[in-house]
Design a protein around this motif. Structure first.
Motif, short mmCIF file in Angstrom:
data_model
loop_
_atom_site.label_atom_id
_atom_site.label_comp_id
_atom_site.label_asym_id
_atom_site.label_seq_id
_atom_site.Cartn_x
_atom_site.Cartn_y
_atom_site.Cartn_z
N SER A 159 0.96 -1.17 0.05
CA SER A 159 -0.06 -0.03 -0.16
C SER A 159 0.91 1.26 -0.22
CB SER A 159 -0.90 0.20 1.10
OG SER A 159 -1.74 -1.16 1.14
N CYS A 217 -0.24 3.11 -3.02
CA CYS A 217 -1.51 4.04 -2.76
C CYS A 217 -1.21 5.37 -2.34
CB CYS A 217 -2.55 3.39 -1.68
SG CYS A 217 -2.95 1.50 -2.25
N ALA A 261 -1.18 9.39 -1.97
CA ALA A 261 -2.08 10.36 -2.37
C ALA A 261 -1.31 11.73 -2.99
CB ALA A 261 -2.74 10.82 -1.22
N THR A 286 -9.11 14.01 0.01
CA THR A 286 -10.54 13.35 -0.15
C THR A 286 -10.52 12.05 0.38
OG1 THR A 286 -9.79 12.87 -2.15
CG2 THR A 286 -11.24 14.75 -1.98
N GLY A 312 -10.62 8.25 1.08
CA GLY A 312 -9.95 7.07 0.44
C GLY A 312 -10.79 6.06 -0.04
N HIS A 313 -11.45 5.48 0.51
CA HIS A 313 -12.78 4.57 0.18
C HIS A 313 -13.72 4.71 1.44
CE1 HIS A 313 -11.44 1.25 2.72
NE2 HIS A 313 -10.42 1.04 1.98
N THR A 332 -4.93 8.03 5.90
CA THR A 332 -5.18 7.22 4.75
C THR A 332 -6.51 7.65 4.13
OG1 THR A 332 -6.40 5.75 6.22
CG2 THR A 332 -4.21 5.05 5.87
N ARG A 333 -7.17 8.63 4.91
CA ARG A 333 -8.73 9.37 4.35
C ARG A 333 -9.41 8.17 4.39
NH1 ARG A 333 -7.64 13.44 6.19
NH2 ARG A 333 -9.46 14.06 5.23
N ASN A 334 -9.28 7.24 5.14
CA ASN A 334 -10.46 6.09 5.15
C ASN A 334 -11.17 5.97 6.42
OD1 ASN A 334 -9.92 5.03 2.82
ND2 ASN A 334 -8.83 3.38 3.56
N VAL A 364 -5.22 0.73 5.93
CA VAL A 364 -4.24 1.34 4.83
C VAL A 364 -4.47 0.92 3.63
CG1 VAL A 364 -1.72 1.18 4.48
CG2 VAL A 364 -2.53 1.26 6.77
N TRP A 365 -4.89 -0.72 3.13
CA TRP A 365 -5.45 -0.88 1.95
C TRP A 365 -5.99 -0.38 0.94
CZ3 TRP A 365 -2.74 -4.67 -0.39
CH2 TRP A 365 -3.41 -5.37 -1.48
N SER A 420 -5.87 2.96 0.12
CA SER A 420 -6.26 4.22 0.42
C SER A 420 -5.37 5.49 -0.27
CB SER A 420 -6.04 4.40 2.08
OG SER A 420 -4.69 3.88 2.23
N LYS A 421 -5.66 6.35 0.57
CA LYS A 421 -4.87 7.85 -0.16
C LYS A 421 -4.11 8.08 1.12
CE LYS A 421 -8.24 9.54 -3.23
NZ LYS A 421 -9.29 10.54 -3.62
N LEU A 422 -2.80 7.37 1.14
CA LEU A 422 -1.76 7.63 1.87
C LEU A 422 -0.96 8.92 1.82
CD1 LEU A 422 -0.13 3.87 2.19
CD2 LEU A 422 -1.03 5.29 4.15
N HIS A 423 -1.11 9.61 3.22
CA HIS A 423 -0.11 10.70 3.33
C HIS A 423 0.91 10.12 4.27
CE1 HIS A 423 -2.73 13.67 1.32
NE2 HIS A 423 -3.61 12.82 1.69
N LEU A 424 2.23 10.35 3.91
CA LEU A 424 3.39 9.82 4.80
C LEU A 424 3.96 11.24 5.62
CD1 LEU A 424 4.97 6.91 2.91
CD2 LEU A 424 3.34 6.88 4.83
N ASP A 425 2.95 11.80 6.37
CA ASP A 425 3.61 12.67 7.16
C ASP A 425 4.07 12.26 8.50
OD1 ASP A 425 2.58 15.37 6.08
OD2 ASP A 425 0.93 14.04 6.11
N LEU A 434 3.00 3.68 11.39
CA LEU A 434 3.10 2.58 10.66
C LEU A 434 4.56 1.86 10.91
CD1 LEU A 434 2.41 3.67 6.83
CD2 LEU A 434 1.13 2.00 8.58
N PRO A 476 -4.93 21.00 10.90
CA PRO A 476 -4.10 20.89 9.77
C PRO A 476 -4.22 19.48 9.09
CG PRO A 476 -3.15 20.58 12.06
CD PRO A 476 -4.52 21.07 12.35
N TRP A 477 -4.56 18.38 9.50
CA TRP A 477 -4.82 17.14 8.88
C TRP A 477 -6.16 16.59 8.35
CZ3 TRP A 477 0.07 16.82 9.37
CH2 TRP A 477 0.77 16.96 10.64
#
Lengths: 203, 298, 557
Positions: B69, B73, B75, B81, B83-84, C281-283, C345-346, C348-353, C360, C504-505
């Motif tokens: 991932s 994956c 962003a 926005t 993710g799912h 992960t925006r999930n 995590v799977w 998703s839209k990962l942001h690695l801050d 993780l 901020p997040w």
């Protein structure tokens, strides 16, 4: 499921005065449950040591004896629970004088028990370091006595506060909490009494 | 984008790869252990190999998914926005609750079986305090198979090991064990809790003052090993060790003959206590005096 | 005009005075939370220095850096300070700061009790550390303090390191109980309208289940400590085997608390992962309800596993097998959590801050800690590695590589909320990589060296173990260095960092709905909760304006 749990614990009345005072009672209850675990660890220690030790009483030692003074002591302490309950009822009806009288009687009964305990300690044929019987007896009764002292101190505090004008107009959660603590200390004594006196050791 | 069939093939290949790697690690794990010197050690190593294989599979699976991932994956920097929207999946959740349940039951069952096998070979004699105190069980075995069990007393005190061979009336500072013969150790501590541990034997047992504890095992592999105290016993804990030998039956017999003249060695702790080594920072806090060499009670 | 400048002047005055309140008996839960975090971090640094001295000794096989008594004192205090003065209270501090914000309350239920509980921490800690100055030296019987070693008193002094140790354990225990009462009351009775149990963030769930363990298991340790104190100082013999006492009984009482204590420490760390991972992960957190219930599962099972610390203590066979199975059961709810994070995590839209990196990293290393934990539960294997470095490695994979990583994740994540300023992202990433490499370098070598049979707690060792030990020591020094960029980053960011926005997040949760830092009573008006937690699809948590009515419906609960 969600609603079930919420119903059981009730929707909190959070910011009202009732809510805050209710928090106090809730907190005291939680504290007493937690505190009882210290006693549980003592009781279990006592039971396990008693069961695994071959000779519980060192030779020549009689151990704690059930005597008439101790029975009177116990009756006084246990009936003080009833007295404090009556005191609590009096304050709920705002009968302040009756409350003070009953409240003070509870403290006197507690003090009587304390004096009785110390007198008993003086008359015993074993000391703190006399085998496991001495260690368990003195530590556990002493720890219980410490709770009685704290209880009497709290009672005095509440008594003084009862002279503050209008102190109980908004409820009397302090009194209920102290009374709860006192019942707890009495309940502990019943178990302690059974373990120390009623469970007679063989010679 | 990959087609569903390709995805399935990729999944199949990665699971197969994970199985192969886990199996290989499980086989490798035998090399991570010290030499197996007793009959019991092999069972412990089998159990460890099984645990390593299973553990590796889980580790590779979970970490593989996370790393995959992370790689695929990401962003865009300002894309916050969703993710799912999936909040859960009952089937999947049931599956991943059931899987660890089955796995741990399997692990539990395996370890239980292996523990039972150790039992047959006598490890459980360590445990039963009441029985070992009265000596009933051990006496029974000794009556059933006389001369089959070598009995040795192990005496620990701060920070010294002493071994008594009651059948030959010998007291020594080193432990000799006969190869391929069942040995019963009778563990005694004179002051604090100590622990009997030889890594090559794969077991340890605490030694509790005023409780004699027995346990039985079969030494297999000739050689010199090291016994170490395994339960923290105070200042010179690190120095509480003794030499252990597994001898061939002939060598063992010879040693028993010659050992009569053995002199007990002072312990490492006593030696160091008398001549403190150079250490950069010294506190010189008071300590218990190390025990003097054991004198045979005769 | 004059009016507003007057308020400005007042505000700047307040700001100038603000730092002073951190040194007073303040009852604001946010002040207390930061007091906890800073104080315990100082203890973390002290215990870290102690551990670096220990690793310095172990870099060579013979005993040549510190003498043996001092070595024993150092590892005793290292363990005690790390557990009782860093991990447990720092998580309490974090919870103190966050819980009222997360559930929409103005403060904790008992603010004064809260402040007293905090001030007992520095008192207990200074008391404990002062024992280094005693002529008898500090306590040297380990953080587990098994009798009879702990009741041997070679000095003859009535006040010695061990008495001080016991007293400070009792003081810190009282502080924890006060905290527990406060948290339980706050969470159960102070939630904002509409904050049903299944709308609480996972962090609140984990704190609740951890504090239940504190309340009902910690008193057993207090009881044991009182009896041990009597054995040591007043000539009783509860645990003294030469006079009929039972030293194994102490072990039962000790582990009855100290095993659940591990879950008191790790559960809030799981809570932090469950907050940080969805945000980056925006999930929505996958399987929220089962993760919430799993927290209780873990704390319930953890009460019945303590004997696995005593497989070698002359424990009867039936007990060994019973506790082996109960120990393995903990893996089930724990597994549920790990799988839930992975599924979040799977795709998703990962942001690695930085917070996400720490989260993780913590999850990945926790898997190693967890698997080695299940291995240790298997009796036959445990009898080999019990009391070896394998256990030390396993334990540090949990307490350092999982919990301390979670704490770092939490500090970075909520730093903008606490201070109103952003930290420096680049330095945060450097801190992460140094910590991640250092932690694995330090604690991984302990696993093979333990399998090889190196006993723990020894100050000198057989040269055959030297290789792994050199690696571990170098790792420990690296780990020590790794905290420097962290401290520099936070101090500098506190003073001159960029102003932080309220959220901020773009994270969900009530704490992000208020200002950064929050006002004294947290919210201008108490919010009413109408949404399920982790509703990341909603427009207010997104940078893109998607007024999607369907999405709002989906997230209403």
């Amino acid at each position: 499921m969600t609603n079930f749990i919420d119903n059981v614990l009730g929707t909190p009345a959070r910011d009202t005065r009732e809510g805050k005072k209710g928090n106090l009672l809730f907190g005291v209850t939680v504290f007493l449950l937690s505190e009882s675990m210290v006693f549980v660890s003592f009781f279990l220690t006592y039971i396990i040591l008693r069961l695994s030790t071959k000779q519980w009483l060192p030779s020549g030692v009689l151990g704690p004896q059930l005597s008439i003074t101790i029975i009177i002591n116990t009756i006084v302490l246990l009936s003080s629970s009833l007295v404090i309950y009556l005191a609590e009822r009096a304050i709920k009806k705002y009968k302040l004088v009756r409350f003070r009288l009953l409240w003070l009687t509870t403290s006197v009964m507690g003090t009587y028990f304390l004096v009785g305990t110390f007198k008993e300690w003086q008359g015993l044929d074993f000391g703190l370091s006399t085998g496991l019987v001495g260690a368990t007896f003195y530590l556990f009764t002493g720890f219980h006595a410490l709770h009685i002292i704290v209880g009497i101190f709290l009672q005095m505090l509440m008594l003084v506060r009862s002279f503050v004008r209008g102190n109980y107009n908004r409820g009397h959660y302090g009194v209920i909490s102290v009374s709860l603590f006192w019942h707890f200390v009495d309940g502990i004594w019943i178990i302690l009494f059974s373990l120390l006196y009623l469970w007679q050791a063989k010679h | 984008m990959m087609t569903p069939i390709l995805e399935k093939i990729a999944l199949f290949i990665s699971v197969a790869l994970m199985i192969v790697i886990s199996y290989w690690l499980g086989q490798q794990s035998y090399n991570w252990m010290p030499v197996a010197a007793t009959a019991e050690a092999k069972h412990v190593d089998d159990l460890f190999s099984f645990l390593v294989a299973l553990g590796s599979f889980i580790f590779l699976g979970v970490v593989g998914m996370i790393v995959f991932s992370i790689i695929t994956c990401r962003a865009d920097e300002n894309d916050y926005t969703e993710g799912h929207p999936s909040r859960g999946n009952n089937k999947l959740e049931f599956f991943w609750t059931a899987t660890p349940t089955i796995l741990v039951l399997w692990i539990g069952w395996q370890s239980f079986n292996i523990y039972q096998q150790l039992d047959i070979e006598g490890l459980n004699k360590i445990i039963d305090l009441k029985a070992s105190e009265s000596g009933n069980k051990s006496m029974l075995i000794a009556q059933k198979i006389p001369n089959q069990i070598e009995e040795i007393e192990v005496i620990a005190k701060q920070w010294d090991w002493t071994f008594r061979y009651p059948q030959s009336n010998i007291t020594t500072s080193e432990l000799h064990l006969p190869q391929n013969k069942r040995v019963r150790l009778i563990l005694e501590s004179e002051d604090v809790i100590h622990g009997f541990y030889v890594p090559e034997f794969r077991f340890k047992q605490d030694m509790i003052p005023n409780h004699r504890l027995n346990f039985t095992f079969t030494p297999l592999k000739e050689g010199k090993y090291k016994l170490h105290d395994s339960q923290f016993s105070g200042t010179y804990f690190a120095l509480m060790e003794a030499d252990v030998y597994i001898d061939s039956p002939e060598a063992y017999g010879q040693w028993l003959q010659s050992a009569h003249n053995n002199i007990l060695k002072p312990s490492l702790a006593a030696t160091e206590h008398a001549h403190q080594p150079r250490q950069l920072i010294r506190s010189d806090w008071p300590t218990i005096e190390p025990a003097t060499p054991f004198v045979a009670q005769q | 005009m004059t009016h507003s400048s007057a308020t400005n002047l007042k505000e700047s005055q307040i700001k100038q005075q603000a730092w002073k309140r951190y040194f007073t008996f303040n009852t604001d839960h946010k002040v207390i939370g930061i007091q906890y975090l800073v104080t315990t971090f100082i203890f973390f640094l002290i215990a870290g220095i102690l551990s670096m001295i220990l690793r310095g000794e172990l870099i060579t096989p013979p005993s040549d850096l510190v003498d043996r008594s001092l070595y024993n004192g150092l590892f005793t205090l290292h363990g005690t300070v790390m557990i009782f003065l860093w991990i447990i209270p720092s998580l309490v501090g974090l919870a103190n700061y966050l819980i009222p914000l997360m559930i929409g309350a103005k403060d904790m239920a008992f603010p004064k009790l809260n402040a007293i509980a905090f001030w007992l921490i520095p008192i207990g800690g200074i008391l404990l550390l002062s024992s280094f100055l005693l002529p008898s030296g500090s306590a040297q019987a380990g953080w587990w303090s098994y009798p009879p070693v702990s009741i041997q008193n070679p000095t003859g002094y009535p006040i010695n390191g061990q008495t001080i140790w016991l007293l400070s354990i009792i003081v810190l225990g009282i502080s924890s109980i006060m905290g527990g009462v406060n948290f339980l009351t706050t969470i159960l009775r102070m939630r904002a309208p509409g904050m049903h149990f299944f709308r609480m963030p996972i962090f609140v769930w984990t704190v609740l289940s951890a504090q239940l363990l504190q309340l009902f298991c910690l008193p057993a340790l207090t009881g044991a400590a009182i009896m041990l104190l009597f054995d040591l100082s007043f000539g009783t013999n509860f645990f003294n085997p030469t006079s009929g006492g039972d030293p194994v009984l102490y072990q039962h009482l000790f582990w009855f608390y100290s095993h659940p204590a591990v879950y008191v420490m790790v559960l809030p760390a799981f809570g932090v992962f469950s907050e940080v991972i969805p945000a980056f992960t925006r999930n929505p957190l996958f399987g929220y309800k089962s993760v919430a219930v799993a927290s209780f599962g873990i704390s319930l099972v953890s009460i019945f596993v303590w004997v696995h610390h005593m497989f070698a203590s002359g424990t009867p066979s039936w007990m060994r097998i019973l506790f082996m199975f109960s120990t393995m059961l903990v893996a089930i709810p724990t597994g549920v959590k790990v799988f839930a994070w992975t599924a979040t995590v799977w795709r998703s839209k990962l942001h690695l801050d930085t917070p996400m990196l720490f989260a993780l990293g913590g999850v990945v290393m926790f898997i190693i800690g967890g698997i080695t934990g299940v291995m240790l539960g298997a009796v036959a294997f445990d009898l080999h590695v019990n009391n070896t470095y394998f256990v030390v490695g396993h334990f540090h994979y949990v307490v350092y590589n999982t919990i301390t990583m979670a704490l770092f994740a939490a500090i970075y994540f909520w730093f903008p909320k606490m201070t109103g300023r952003m930290y420096h992202e680049g330095w945060g990433k450097i801190h992460f990589w140094l910590t991640f490499i250092g932690a694995n370098l330090t604690f991984f070598p302990m696993l093979p060296v333990g399998l090889q049979g190196m006993v723990r707690r020894i100050s000198s060792y057989d040269p055959q173990y030297a290789g792994w030990n050199i690696l571990a020591s170098l790792g420990a020094f690296l780990l020590g260095m790794a905290t420097l960029p962290f401290m520099a980053n936070l101090v500098v960011s506190c003073l001159i960092g960029i102003q932080a926005p309220n959220n901020p997040w773009y994270a969900t949760g009530l704490e992000w709905a208020t200002t950064s830092p929050p006002p004294t009573e947290n919210f201008e008006t108490i919010p009413t909760v109408t949404l399920a937690p982790y509703s990341y699809g909603l427009p207010q948590y997104s940078t893109v304006d998607t007024t999607d009515e369907e999405a709002i419906k989906r997230h209403g609960n």
